[in-house]
Design an enzyme around this catalytic site. Structure first.
Site, mmCIF file in Angstrom:
data_model
loop_
_atom_site.group_PDB
_atom_site.id
_atom_site.type_symbol
_atom_site.label_atom_id
_atom_site.label_comp_id
_atom_site.label_asym_id
_atom_site.label_seq_id
_atom_site.Cartn_x
_atom_site.Cartn_y
_atom_site.Cartn_z
ATOM 1 N N LYS A 1 64.784 19.889 51.422
ATOM 2 C CA LYS A 1 64.700 18.651 50.645
ATOM 3 C C LYS A 1 64.239 18.898 49.201
ATOM 4 C CE LYS A 1 63.930 15.731 54.698
ATOM 5 N NZ LYS A 1 63.017 14.742 55.322
ATOM 6 N N PHE B 1 61.453 2.158 55.551
ATOM 7 C CA PHE B 1 61.337 3.306 54.648
ATOM 8 C C PHE B 1 62.677 3.745 54.047
ATOM 9 C CE2 PHE B 1 61.801 5.039 58.973
ATOM 10 C CZ PHE B 1 62.900 5.879 58.807
ATOM 11 N N ARG C 1 64.065 23.192 65.147
ATOM 12 C CA ARG C 1 63.039 22.147 65.230
ATOM 13 C C ARG C 1 61.655 22.775 65.403
ATOM 14 N NH1 ARG C 1 64.820 17.529 64.258
ATOM 15 N NH2 ARG C 1 63.051 16.400 65.105
ATOM 16 N N ARG D 1 56.954 22.775 57.782
ATOM 17 C CA ARG D 1 56.233 21.590 57.294
ATOM 18 C C ARG D 1 54.738 21.855 57.188
ATOM 19 N NH1 ARG D 1 60.055 17.812 60.855
ATOM 20 N NH2 ARG D 1 61.628 17.317 59.281
ATOM 21 N N ASN E 1 58.569 15.885 53.243
ATOM 22 C CA ASN E 1 58.230 16.835 54.302
ATOM 23 C C ASN E 1 59.127 18.067 54.349
ATOM 24 O OD1 ASN E 1 60.486 15.624 55.409
ATOM 25 N ND2 ASN E 1 59.495 15.020 57.319
ATOM 26 N N HIS F 1 64.869 18.892 56.738
ATOM 27 C CA HIS F 1 65.492 18.055 57.769
ATOM 28 C C HIS F 1 66.230 18.993 58.702
ATOM 29 C CE1 HIS F 1 68.167 15.124 59.704
ATOM 30 N NE2 HIS F 1 69.109 16.050 59.521
#
Length: 143
Positions: free
Chosen positions: A11, A59, A87, A104, A114, A117
């Site tokens: 991100k 959000f 993950r 993270r 964070n 993704h």
């Protein structure tokens, strides 16, 4: 064990902090191969389309604004149980709950910014990969 493909985004916050190489190193150290990758600066329309499932959530507007605030890296990862492996590498969505040593836990500042993704299932991985990559942009690695 099944060889799978999953989708990942680094991100804008992590790209801005120059964490791309460190994050790629984590993927590869965990046995995941990067078989497609590109940097893109998402348009509002691209971000809204990608996160359409969240459009009714409070959000959503902030998420779209954040995801269009700077370039992102999008990539396809391949490996044994790639969805679950990625993950686990990412850690909990909320960095305050993410273990040290996860992406993270190490690189994210807040639940809103964070760092990464990752697809949550094979079905979403296939959809997300197709959203950003044509079939000829994905390069399986046989060596």
């Amino acid at each position: 064990m099944a060889i799978e493909r999953t989708f990942s985004i680094i991100k804008p916050d992590a790209v801005a902090k120059n964490h791309i190489g460190a994050i790629y190193n984590r993927f590869e150290s965990a046995g995941l191969k990067i078989i497609a990758s590109k940097m893109v600066h998402l348009t509002k329309e691209q971000a809204e389309g990608f996160y359409a499932e969240h459009s009714a959530r409070p959000f959503f507007g902030a998420l779209v604004s954040f995801m269009t605030s700077g370039p992102v890296m999008v990539q396809v990862l391949e490996g044994e149980n790639a969805v679950l492996a990625n993950r686990e590498i990412m850690g909990a969505t909320n960095p305050a709950e993410a273990a040290r040593g996860t992406l993270r836990g190490d690189y994210a500042a807040s639940i809103d910014e964070n760092a990464v993704h990752g697809s949550d299932a094979l079905e979403s991985a296939a959809r997300e990969i197709a959203y950003f990559f044509s079939a000829d942009e994905v390069c399986p690695r046989t060596r």
